[in-house]
Design a protein around this motif. Structure first.
Motif, short mmCIF file in Angstrom:
data_model
loop_
_atom_site.label_atom_id
_atom_site.label_comp_id
_atom_site.label_asym_id
_atom_site.label_seq_id
_atom_site.Cartn_x
_atom_site.Cartn_y
_atom_site.Cartn_z
N LEU A 53 0.83 -1.20 0.00
CA LEU A 53 0.00 0.00 0.00
C LEU A 53 0.87 1.26 0.00
CD1 LEU A 53 -2.75 -1.02 2.60
CD2 LEU A 53 -2.97 -0.91 0.11
N ALA A 54 1.97 1.23 0.76
CA ALA A 54 2.87 2.38 0.78
C ALA A 54 3.51 2.59 -0.58
CB ALA A 54 3.94 2.18 1.85
N ALA A 55 3.85 1.49 -1.28
CA ALA A 55 4.43 1.60 -2.62
C ALA A 55 3.43 2.20 -3.60
CB ALA A 55 4.90 0.23 -3.10
N MET A 56 2.15 1.86 -3.46
CA MET A 56 1.11 2.44 -4.32
C MET A 56 1.00 3.95 -4.07
SD MET A 56 -1.78 -0.57 -3.96
CE MET A 56 -2.97 0.31 -4.98
N LYS A 57 1.09 4.35 -2.80
CA LYS A 57 1.04 5.78 -2.49
C LYS A 57 2.28 6.49 -3.03
CE LYS A 57 -2.82 5.32 -0.33
NZ LYS A 57 -4.09 5.81 -0.96
N GLN A 58 3.42 5.83 -2.94
CA GLN A 58 4.64 6.44 -3.46
C GLN A 58 4.57 6.59 -4.98
OE1 GLN A 58 8.25 4.64 -2.07
NE2 GLN A 58 9.50 5.55 -3.67
N LYS A 59 3.96 5.61 -5.65
CA LYS A 59 3.81 5.71 -7.10
C LYS A 59 2.97 6.93 -7.47
CE LYS A 59 1.87 3.30 -11.10
NZ LYS A 59 1.09 2.14 -11.56
N TRP A 60 1.88 7.16 -6.73
CA TRP A 60 1.06 8.33 -7.02
C TRP A 60 1.79 9.61 -6.65
CZ3 TRP A 60 -2.43 9.99 -10.02
CH2 TRP A 60 -3.04 11.22 -9.76
N GLU A 61 2.57 9.57 -5.59
CA GLU A 61 3.36 10.73 -5.19
C GLU A 61 4.31 11.14 -6.32
OE1 GLU A 61 6.84 11.74 -1.90
OE2 GLU A 61 5.46 10.08 -1.56
N THR A 62 4.94 10.15 -6.96
CA THR A 62 5.83 10.44 -8.08
C THR A 62 5.05 10.95 -9.28
OG1 THR A 62 7.33 8.71 -7.31
CG2 THR A 62 7.60 9.46 -9.57
N THR A 63 3.90 10.34 -9.55
CA THR A 63 3.08 10.77 -10.68
C THR A 63 2.62 12.21 -10.52
OG1 THR A 63 2.29 8.50 -10.96
CG2 THR A 63 1.01 10.24 -12.02
N ALA A 64 2.28 12.58 -9.29
CA ALA A 64 1.76 13.92 -9.03
C ALA A 64 2.79 15.02 -9.30
CB ALA A 64 1.28 14.02 -7.58
N ASP A 65 4.09 14.65 -9.27
CA ASP A 65 5.12 15.67 -9.54
C ASP A 65 4.99 16.25 -10.95
OD1 ASP A 65 6.21 15.46 -7.04
OD2 ASP A 65 7.72 13.97 -7.62
N GLY A 66 4.45 15.48 -11.88
CA GLY A 66 4.29 15.97 -13.25
C GLY A 66 2.94 16.56 -13.55
N LEU A 67 2.05 16.60 -12.57
CA LEU A 67 0.71 17.16 -12.75
C LEU A 67 0.68 18.60 -12.25
CD1 LEU A 67 -1.40 14.08 -11.57
CD2 LEU A 67 -0.71 14.71 -13.90
N PRO A 68 -0.34 19.36 -12.61
CA PRO A 68 -0.40 20.78 -12.19
C PRO A 68 -0.30 20.94 -10.68
CG PRO A 68 -2.06 20.33 -13.86
CD PRO A 68 -1.49 19.01 -13.48
N GLN A 69 0.48 21.92 -10.28
CA GLN A 69 0.65 22.25 -8.87
C GLN A 69 0.18 23.68 -8.64
OE1 GLN A 69 2.07 19.79 -6.82
NE2 GLN A 69 2.13 18.49 -8.65
N ILE A 70 -0.74 23.86 -7.72
CA ILE A 70 -1.29 25.20 -7.43
C ILE A 70 -0.98 25.54 -5.99
CG2 ILE A 70 -3.37 26.62 -7.32
CD1 ILE A 70 -4.62 24.86 -9.43
N ASN A 71 -0.41 26.72 -5.81
CA ASN A 71 -0.07 27.19 -4.48
C ASN A 71 -0.58 28.62 -4.30
OD1 ASN A 71 1.73 24.95 -3.46
ND2 ASN A 71 2.78 25.49 -5.36
N ALA A 72 -1.05 28.92 -3.13
CA ALA A 72 -1.52 30.27 -2.81
C ALA A 72 -0.62 30.87 -1.75
CB ALA A 72 -2.97 30.24 -2.32
#
Length: 452
Positions: A53-72
């Motif tokens: 389960l942790a590896a699945m979360k890490q996979k999404w964590e890596t995938t999210a680095d290439g997706l839009p990031q919004i910060n305020a």
């Protein structure tokens, strides 16, 4: 009211069911049921699933680095002392060459900004995605290996409990016979019809068996607690075993077809893990090489700015001024004094080492398979031999017991025959356990599926 009554009744039944489950203080398992239970409930199996389960979360964590990031971001500034800026006095009609101090900022200002960042191209990101997938496969393979190790541990622990139970029963039976002989011989000696040495020899046997019995009882408790620990059950909970040692040994003895099965190296879990390591080292090498590629990203922000000498930013009279910026950022690595080259070469060396380890694992698995087949065959042969030896030892002990009572054999000869019998009994019990454990080892190497 009727609906509330039904809900309350359901909650109460659920609570009672939970309480009954929590208060359960005993279990009953066959060997296969114990394996299935441990694969789901043992401590190692639980943590292995959590690793996946942790590896699945890490996979999404890596995938999210290439997706839009919004910060305020919201900045508030208060200037107790406002910085002045000197301007030529000529602007205000002053003398040339002189300056007039001017304050350009207000005492308070607020800046609220929202920024969108989007990665467009980064070679290391692509490699990282593949590495995350490889790590997920590694975690899944490690879970499978953990399950196989749990099965072996359960077989060993289950067999040891049965071994101690059988051993305890044999020692108690031997002790009862030895005490009977001792008492009879002692009575004969007291009547002057036997020698004192005969009594002493038999007393030695009784004392030895009493000591073994006490030790066997302690070991029996330890083996039970060990089995509970392997199963993931509190060690003070009662567990009843429904399979017998003889029954399991005979069942495993009939499965000599395993000796004819060929090893499929690529299906073995140790090979899969070693291959995962090769893939990981390959990706690490590609990651170092990708760092020489340019990276491109885009950004856009939008915000509001307000300033005043007084804090009236929450008032409807406050003036707010919006602003926005859109752009791209390109980073091109040019020269690193051969640092990137050295790191790439080091990663390539690590890859070559992993490939050597994979070949070593392949040959080791073939060797382990041959050894496991030999051990299983030897365990089966030893079991048959130990059965014959036990039968002979029982007959010899019985003959010497009759001869001793008739005055033909000495107590020393009887003791020798008894010791030989006790040794044969232990060898027979150990031979049965060896068949069970040797078969489990062979099944693990051949990657036989786990029964759930």
């Amino acid at each position: 009211m009727y609906k509330n009554y039904i809900i309350t009744l359901m909650l109460l039944m659920g609570f009672l069911g939970y309480s009954q489950e929590e208060n359960q203080k005993s279990y009953q398992f066959s060997l296969q049921e114990a394996i299935a239970f441990a694969v789901d409930s043992s401590y190692n199996a639980i943590n292995a699933r959590k690793d996946v389960l942790a590896a699945m979360k890490q996979k999404w964590e890596t995938t999210a680095d290439g997706l839009p990031q919004i910060n305020a971001n919201v900045d508030y500034q208060y200037n107790p002392i406002i910085q002045v800026t000197p301007l030529p006095a000529e602007i205000t009609g002053g003398e040339p060459g002189t300056f007039v101090p001017v304050q350009f900022s207000t005492r308070q200002n607020v800046n609220a900004t929202a920024t969108l960042n989007q990665l467009i191209f980064d070679g290391s990101y692509i490699v990282a995605l593949r590495a995350a997938k490889t790590f997920l496969k590694y975690s899944a393979n490690f879970e499978e290996k953990t399950q196989l190790e749990v099965r072996k541990a359960v077989v060993d622990a289950y067999g040891n409990v049965l071994l101690m139970e059988e051993s305890l029963a044999i020692i108690e039976r031997n002790l009862a016979n030895a005490q009977s002989n001792f008492q009879e011989t002692k009575a004969i000696f007291e009547n002057g019809l036997a020698e004192e040495e005969d009594v002493e020899q038999l007393e030695i046997t009784v004392l030895q068996l009493e000591n073994e019995l006490r030790n066997a009882k302690r070991n029996q408790q330890i083996t039970k607690e060990t089995l509970n620990f392997v199963l993931g059950i509190p060690i003070d909970v009662s567990v009843e075993l429904t399979d017998g040692l003889t029954e399991l040994a005979q069942q495993n003895l009939m499965e000599e077809d395993l000796l004819d099965e060929e090893l499929n190296v690529e299906s073995n879990i140790d090979f899969k893990i070693a291959d995962n390591l090769v893939r990981q080292r390959e990706l690490e090498w590609k990651l170092e090489r990708s760092k020489a590629l340019p990276t491109l990203s885009a950004f856009a922000n939008y915000g509001y700015l307000s300033f005043n000498d007084d804090f009236n930013f929450l008032s409807s009279d406050a003036d707010w001024f919006d602003f926005s910026t859109v752009g791209v950022s390109l980073n091109v690595p040019i020269f690193s004094s051969l640092k990137r080259s050295a790191r790439s070469q080091r990663a390539e060396i690590a890859l070559e080492q992993a490939e050597v380890d994979l070949e070593q694992s392949t040959q080791q698995l073939k060797l382990d398979a041959s050894r496991a087949k030999s051990d299983f065959k030897y365990a089966a042969e030893s079991y048959i031999t130990s059965q014959r030896n036990l039968d002979l030892a029982e007959r010899i002990e019985h003959k010497n017991d009759v001869k001793f009572k008739e005055g033909i054999a000495t107590s020393f000869e009887l003791r020798q025959a008894q010791q030989q019998l006790y040794s044969a009994q232990n060898e027979y019990l150990q031979a049965m356990l060896n068949i069970i454990t040797a078969k489990a080892e062979l099944e693990t190497i051949l990657n036989k599926p786990i029964t759930r």
